[in-house]
Design a protein around this motif. Sequence first.
Motif, mmCIF file in Angstrom:
data_model
loop_
_atom_site.group_PDB
_atom_site.id
_atom_site.type_symbol
_atom_site.label_atom_id
_atom_site.label_comp_id
_atom_site.label_asym_id
_atom_site.label_seq_id
_atom_site.Cartn_x
_atom_site.Cartn_y
_atom_site.Cartn_z
ATOM 1 N N GLY A 195 12.108 28.110 11.896
ATOM 2 C CA GLY A 195 11.248 27.475 10.903
ATOM 3 C C GLY A 195 11.113 25.982 11.122
ATOM 4 O O GLY A 195 11.597 25.434 12.121
ATOM 5 N N ASP A 196 10.470 25.320 10.175
ATOM 6 C CA ASP A 196 10.195 23.886 10.279
ATOM 7 C C ASP A 196 11.430 23.092 9.873
ATOM 8 O O ASP A 196 11.632 22.768 8.704
ATOM 9 C CB ASP A 196 9.006 23.526 9.382
ATOM 10 C CG ASP A 196 8.464 22.134 9.690
ATOM 11 O OD1 ASP A 196 9.197 21.340 10.309
ATOM 12 O OD2 ASP A 196 7.318 21.846 9.295
ATOM 13 N N PHE A 197 12.245 22.762 10.850
ATOM 14 C CA PHE A 197 13.502 22.039 10.603
ATOM 15 C C PHE A 197 13.240 20.629 10.087
ATOM 16 O O PHE A 197 13.941 20.133 9.197
ATOM 17 C CB PHE A 197 14.333 22.000 11.889
ATOM 18 C CG PHE A 197 15.640 21.282 11.757
ATOM 19 C CD1 PHE A 197 16.622 21.729 10.891
ATOM 20 C CD2 PHE A 197 15.891 20.127 12.503
ATOM 21 C CE1 PHE A 197 17.840 21.069 10.776
ATOM 22 C CE2 PHE A 197 17.095 19.462 12.392
ATOM 23 C CZ PHE A 197 18.073 19.939 11.531
ATOM 24 N N THR A 198 12.215 19.982 10.642
ATOM 25 C CA THR A 198 11.884 18.613 10.217
ATOM 26 C C THR A 198 11.497 18.575 8.745
ATOM 27 O O THR A 198 11.911 17.675 8.001
ATOM 28 C CB THR A 198 10.729 18.050 11.073
ATOM 29 O OG1 THR A 198 11.106 18.079 12.445
ATOM 30 C CG2 THR A 198 10.413 16.611 10.653
ATOM 31 N N ARG A 199 10.720 19.545 8.306
ATOM 32 C CA ARG A 199 10.318 19.607 6.899
ATOM 33 C C ARG A 199 11.542 19.788 5.998
ATOM 34 O O ARG A 199 11.637 19.175 4.931
ATOM 35 C CB ARG A 199 9.334 20.753 6.688
ATOM 36 C CG ARG A 199 8.805 20.856 5.251
ATOM 37 C CD ARG A 199 7.732 21.937 5.153
ATOM 38 N NE ARG A 199 7.136 21.972 3.824
ATOM 39 C CZ ARG A 199 7.623 22.688 2.817
ATOM 40 N NH1 ARG A 199 8.719 23.427 3.003
ATOM 41 N NH2 ARG A 199 7.041 22.675 1.632
ATOM 42 N N ALA A 200 12.466 20.629 6.447
ATOM 43 C CA ALA A 200 13.695 20.844 5.673
ATOM 44 C C ALA A 200 14.481 19.545 5.540
ATOM 45 O O ALA A 200 15.000 19.227 4.458
ATOM 46 C CB ALA A 200 14.550 21.913 6.342
ATOM 47 N N LEU A 201 14.563 18.786 6.630
ATOM 48 C CA LEU A 201 15.269 17.504 6.593
ATOM 49 C C LEU A 201 14.605 16.533 5.621
ATOM 50 O O LEU A 201 15.291 15.826 4.867
ATOM 51 C CB LEU A 201 15.305 16.878 7.995
ATOM 52 C CG LEU A 201 16.235 17.511 9.025
ATOM 53 C CD1 LEU A 201 16.108 16.781 10.351
ATOM 54 C CD2 LEU A 201 17.684 17.467 8.549
ATOM 55 N N ILE A 202 13.284 16.492 5.641
ATOM 56 C CA ILE A 202 12.542 15.593 4.752
ATOM 57 C C ILE A 202 12.783 15.966 3.290
ATOM 58 O O ILE A 202 13.022 15.099 2.440
ATOM 59 C CB ILE A 202 11.040 15.626 5.085
ATOM 60 C CG1 ILE A 202 10.792 15.005 6.461
ATOM 61 C CG2 ILE A 202 10.233 14.887 4.016
ATOM 62 C CD1 ILE A 202 9.366 15.166 6.958
ATOM 63 N N ILE A 203 12.750 17.255 2.987
ATOM 64 C CA ILE A 203 12.946 17.711 1.608
ATOM 65 C C ILE A 203 14.360 17.380 1.121
ATOM 66 O O ILE A 203 14.545 16.872 0.011
ATOM 67 C CB ILE A 203 12.670 19.220 1.498
ATOM 68 C CG1 ILE A 203 11.170 19.493 1.654
ATOM 69 C CG2 ILE A 203 13.173 19.769 0.151
ATOM 70 C CD1 ILE A 203 10.814 20.963 1.689
#
Length: 226
Positions: A195-203
Amino acid sequence: MSAAKAIFVRQLNDFSKNMSVSMMYIIWPGLAFLMSYLMGEYGAAQVAMFAGMFVGSTPMIAIANTVAEDNEYKSLRFLVMAGVKPWQYLFGLTASVLMMSAISVAAFILIGDFTGQHLTQFLIISAMSCLASAILGGAIGIFAKNVQQASVIYTPAMMLLMFAPMLSMFNETIQRIAQFTFSYQVLQIVLTPDGDFTRALIIITGNIAALLAFFIIAYHKKGLRG
């Protein structure tokens, strides 16, 4: 830093005496192991669910209860009178809770048999989520006058963080809300390693920033002097 180290050691010693808190570090990995063993091919979903429940409850409750208890029994006042600064108290307490949490996260890694990039991503997301949970617990502990009041405050937050990610698997409306919580990101990183790891980090970074702001407000309103 000697005072922070003393708080760190004191808290580790208290874990063995406070069974209601220490069992939380065991029960979630234990349930994940049991359910993944029983569910076979659906074991990953069980690990994801219990890992999300762990980060959404245990670090928060451990810190909230400790701060509230130290306030209630005036332990914090004695520590301040002994020269322990609030930041040293919080640093030592948070470090001990995060270290205990790291052991549970390691257990989830073994149960889920994570390897390579999946392991790294799960480790980073879990560590950041435990930090977010700990910050929230610190703010709740500062607001609460005693342990009973702390439990009244953190129970709704715990229920949201624990069950919203799980229920989001079955309800699209809940999913739209739950996706912005750090516990949801832990669940997703287990179920969708691509999945979108970067999005998870941002959230999760956004969660930490918001909870840190809440903590600062709590600290300025109530202080931390016992």
